[in-house]
Design a protein around this motif. Structure first.
Motif, mmCIF file in Angstrom:
data_model
loop_
_atom_site.group_PDB
_atom_site.id
_atom_site.type_symbol
_atom_site.label_atom_id
_atom_site.label_comp_id
_atom_site.label_asym_id
_atom_site.label_seq_id
_atom_site.Cartn_x
_atom_site.Cartn_y
_atom_site.Cartn_z
ATOM 1 N N GLU A 60 0.835 -1.205 0.000
ATOM 2 C CA GLU A 60 0.000 0.000 0.000
ATOM 3 C C GLU A 60 0.867 1.252 0.000
ATOM 4 O OE1 GLU A 60 -2.804 -0.207 3.214
ATOM 5 O OE2 GLU A 60 -3.610 -2.117 2.497
ATOM 6 N N THR A 61 1.930 1.229 0.794
ATOM 7 C CA THR A 61 2.834 2.376 0.841
ATOM 8 C C THR A 61 3.518 2.568 -0.508
ATOM 9 O OG1 THR A 61 3.202 2.039 3.194
ATOM 10 C CG2 THR A 61 4.844 3.350 2.011
ATOM 11 N N SER A 63 2.440 1.614 -3.469
ATOM 12 C CA SER A 63 1.427 2.108 -4.416
ATOM 13 C C SER A 63 1.190 3.609 -4.219
ATOM 14 C CB SER A 63 0.106 1.362 -4.241
ATOM 15 O OG SER A 63 0.225 0.031 -4.635
ATOM 16 N N ARG A 64 1.094 4.023 -2.969
ATOM 17 C CA ARG A 64 0.857 5.435 -2.664
ATOM 18 C C ARG A 64 2.024 6.293 -3.137
ATOM 19 N NH1 ARG A 64 2.853 8.176 1.218
ATOM 20 N NH2 ARG A 64 3.319 6.392 2.552
ATOM 21 N N GLU A 68 1.814 9.217 -5.856
ATOM 22 C CA GLU A 68 2.178 10.589 -5.492
ATOM 23 C C GLU A 68 3.246 11.153 -6.418
ATOM 24 O OE1 GLU A 68 1.288 10.222 -0.686
ATOM 25 O OE2 GLU A 68 3.358 10.363 -1.383
#
Length: 192
Positions: A60-61, A63-64, A68
């Motif tokens: 998840e990190t 992907s974020r 960004e």
């Protein structure tokens, strides 16, 4: 067993990968992983719903960070320039522990069909995150999807080369993922 010792999540991932490599995914239990990491079984379940999810720790990190970086690319950036910005942002967040984990994780995944399937889903998810970020920038869907897939391939290729290289060099991941993207861009140009 230190109940609140910092780094439990990272230790759980390292312990699991080592055990998966040593004795196989199916033969490894949550209890063994927790014991190897020096935490309780309940601590394991505070961090992960099951042992399969250890493989995608940090997804998840990642992907974020990819999304960004793409969103923050300059307004006139091409889709692949935006992907490069996402790769650079995400790559800069990975350090020596990630480098050390690479070869061990590769061996564990190669030995388990279930982990291979989970790894494939992780790749699809990361490519989708990049595609979605590009679409949000106004890139048409087919172009965004192709650029997202190239970004995922570049990340995997760059990470593999980086993690298998000499850790004593202290070099960062970003140059590897960006070089892989450049190579893939050249290869795709040769397709026409």
């Amino acid at each position: 067993m230190a109940r609140w010792e910092p780094g439990a999540r990272e230790r759980l991932v390292m312990a699991a990968v080592d055990l998966f490599t040593e004795q196989g995914y199916d033969a490894t239990t949550v209890t063994q992983i927790a014991e190897r990491a020096g935490v309780t079984k309940s601590t394991f379940f505070r961090h992960f719903p099951d042992k399969r999810e250890l493989l995608v720790a940090g997804q998840e990190t990642l992907s974020r960070l990819l999304a960004e970086g793409i969103a923050e690319a300059p307004p006139g950036a091409s889709p692949l320039e935006a992907i490069a910005a996402g790769l650079e942002r995400a790559s800069n967040a990975l350090g020596p522990a990630n480098r050390e984990l690479g070869p061990r994780l590769k061996a564990a995944v190669a030995a388990s069909t279930e982990l291979q399937e989970r790894d494939a889903l992780k790749s699809v998810s990361l490519a989708a995150a990049m595609t979605t970020a590009l679409i949000a920038r106004g890139v048409p869907d087919p172009t965004a999807a192709l650029a997202g897939e190239l970004g995922m391939l570049a990340f995997k290729r760059g990470y593999a080369e980086w993690s298998e290289g000499d850790p004593d060099t202290g070099d960062d991941l970003a140059p590897y993922t960006l070089a892989a993207l450049k190579d893939l861009r050249a290869a795709s140009a040769a397709l026409s």
